[in-house]
Scaffold this active site. Structure first.
Site, short mmCIF file in Angstrom:
data_model
loop_
_atom_site.label_atom_id
_atom_site.label_comp_id
_atom_site.label_asym_id
_atom_site.label_seq_id
_atom_site.Cartn_x
_atom_site.Cartn_y
_atom_site.Cartn_z
N LEU A 250 -5.17 -7.03 -5.93
CA LEU A 250 -4.81 -8.13 -6.83
C LEU A 250 -5.92 -9.11 -7.19
CD1 LEU A 250 -1.19 -8.78 -5.54
CD2 LEU A 250 -1.98 -7.20 -7.31
N ASN B 235 -7.63 1.92 -11.93
CA ASN B 235 -6.53 1.02 -11.53
C ASN B 235 -5.23 1.58 -12.06
OD1 ASN B 235 -5.29 -1.42 -10.53
ND2 ASN B 235 -5.17 -2.16 -12.64
N GLY C 270 0.79 -1.22 0.00
CA GLY C 270 0.00 0.00 0.00
C GLY C 270 0.82 1.28 0.00
N SER C 271 1.98 1.26 -0.67
CA SER C 271 2.76 2.51 -0.69
C SER C 271 2.01 3.58 -1.49
CB SER C 271 4.17 2.30 -1.25
OG SER C 271 4.14 2.10 -2.64
N HIS D 166 -1.57 0.08 -13.32
CA HIS D 166 -0.89 -1.17 -13.68
C HIS D 166 0.57 -0.84 -14.00
CE1 HIS D 166 -0.53 -5.28 -15.08
NE2 HIS D 166 0.23 -4.80 -16.05
N GLU E 200 4.67 6.01 -10.18
CA GLU E 200 3.32 5.91 -9.61
C GLU E 200 3.11 6.98 -8.53
OE1 GLU E 200 2.41 1.18 -10.43
OE2 GLU E 200 3.13 1.75 -8.45
N ASP F 236 -7.12 -5.74 -16.72
CA ASP F 236 -6.27 -4.75 -17.40
C ASP F 236 -6.74 -4.35 -18.80
OD1 ASP F 236 -4.58 -4.97 -15.16
OD2 ASP F 236 -3.53 -6.67 -16.06
N ILE G 243 -11.93 -8.01 -10.28
CA ILE G 243 -13.18 -7.36 -9.86
C ILE G 243 -14.33 -7.99 -10.65
CG2 ILE G 243 -14.43 -5.16 -9.85
CD1 ILE G 243 -12.17 -4.99 -7.92
C1 GAR Z 1 2.08 -1.19 -7.87
O1 GAR Z 1 3.29 -1.14 -8.58
C2 GAR Z 1 0.93 -1.42 -8.80
O2 GAR Z 1 1.15 -0.88 -10.08
C3 GAR Z 1 0.90 -2.92 -8.87
O3 GAR Z 1 1.15 -3.35 -7.56
C4 GAR Z 1 2.04 -2.41 -6.94
C5 GAR Z 1 1.49 -2.09 -5.58
O4 GAR Z 1 2.41 -1.36 -4.84
N1 GAR Z 1 -0.37 -3.38 -9.34
C6 GAR Z 1 -0.49 -4.44 -10.13
O5 GAR Z 1 0.45 -5.12 -10.47
C7 GAR Z 1 -1.93 -4.73 -10.57
N2 GAR Z 1 -1.94 -5.63 -11.67
P1 GAR Z 1 1.98 -0.71 -3.44
O6 GAR Z 1 1.21 -1.79 -2.67
O7 GAR Z 1 3.27 -0.39 -2.77
O8 GAR Z 1 1.16 0.49 -3.75
#
Ligand code: GAR
Length: 190
Positions: free
Chosen positions: A87, A104, A15-16, A106, A176, A147, A90
């Protein structure tokens, strides 16, 4: 007085991005992070949301599919549902309830390197193995297919010949953190 916009954030891991969004909107009286939802009740994201004083809701995959999670989300009247490292797929009923309201992020330049099993490090590993010279992030609306919803914005980063999964992951996370808040703001302003 301007209406407060409500957002819900869905997480499954660290969850950063969620923490970055909570911090960003903390000082914004027009946007409220109403709750953080997670299918992983003990994940770092949920713990950090609680530390930040945000209401958290943990649920099982069955509750996501039965419509219970959609019911709980509807009670909070969200303007936007933000998937930030969430992950589970939905379900169609959920996307139909919140059509055009689920965002979302990605960690690749979709349509490349998307779909089932493509998340987190798996994406970066596949991108490097394919010999790509650039990667990036995609913000997109969510439909019932992994996606495949309409793309809202993409941001790129170069891949060095010596790139490792970990270094690419850092570049992507930085992208991000830089762009997520403004993409959310733009959607809320529409
Ligand atoms: C992120 O890089 C996001 O793009 C990816 O998970 C990471 C979560 O990081 N999402 C996917 O791969 C979805 N298919 P976080 O928990 O540190 O925010």
């Amino acid at each position: 007085m301007k209406k407060v916009k409500n957002i819900l954030i869905f997480v499954s891991g660290n969850g950063s991005n969620m923490s970055n969004l909570i911090e960003h909107f903390d000082s914004n009286p027009e946007v409220s992070v109403e709750a953080v939802f997670s299918n992983k009740p003990a994940c770092v994201g949920i713990i950090n949301a609680q530390k930040a004083g945000i209401n958290t809701i943990a649920f099982t995959p069955e509750e996501l599919h039965s419509g219970r999670v959609a019911e709980l989300a509807q009670l909070l009247n969200p303007d936007l549902i933000v998937l930030a490292g969430f992950l589970l797929k939905i379900p169609k009923e959920f996307t139909a309830t919140f059509e055009g309201k689920i965002l979302n992020v990605h960690p690749s330049l979709l349509p490349k390197f998307g779909g089932k099993g493509m998340y987190g490090k798996h994406v970066h590993k596949a991108v490097i193995a394919a010999g790509e010279t650039k990667s990036g992030i995609t913000f997109h609306f969510v439909n019932e297919h992994y996606d495949e919803g309409n793309i809202i914005a993409q941001f790129e980063c170069p891949i060095a010949p010596t790139e490792k999964v970990e270094t690419l992951q850092q570049k992507i996370q930085q992208l991000e953190h830089t762009h997520f808040p403004s993409v959310v703001e733009k959607l809320l302003a529409q």
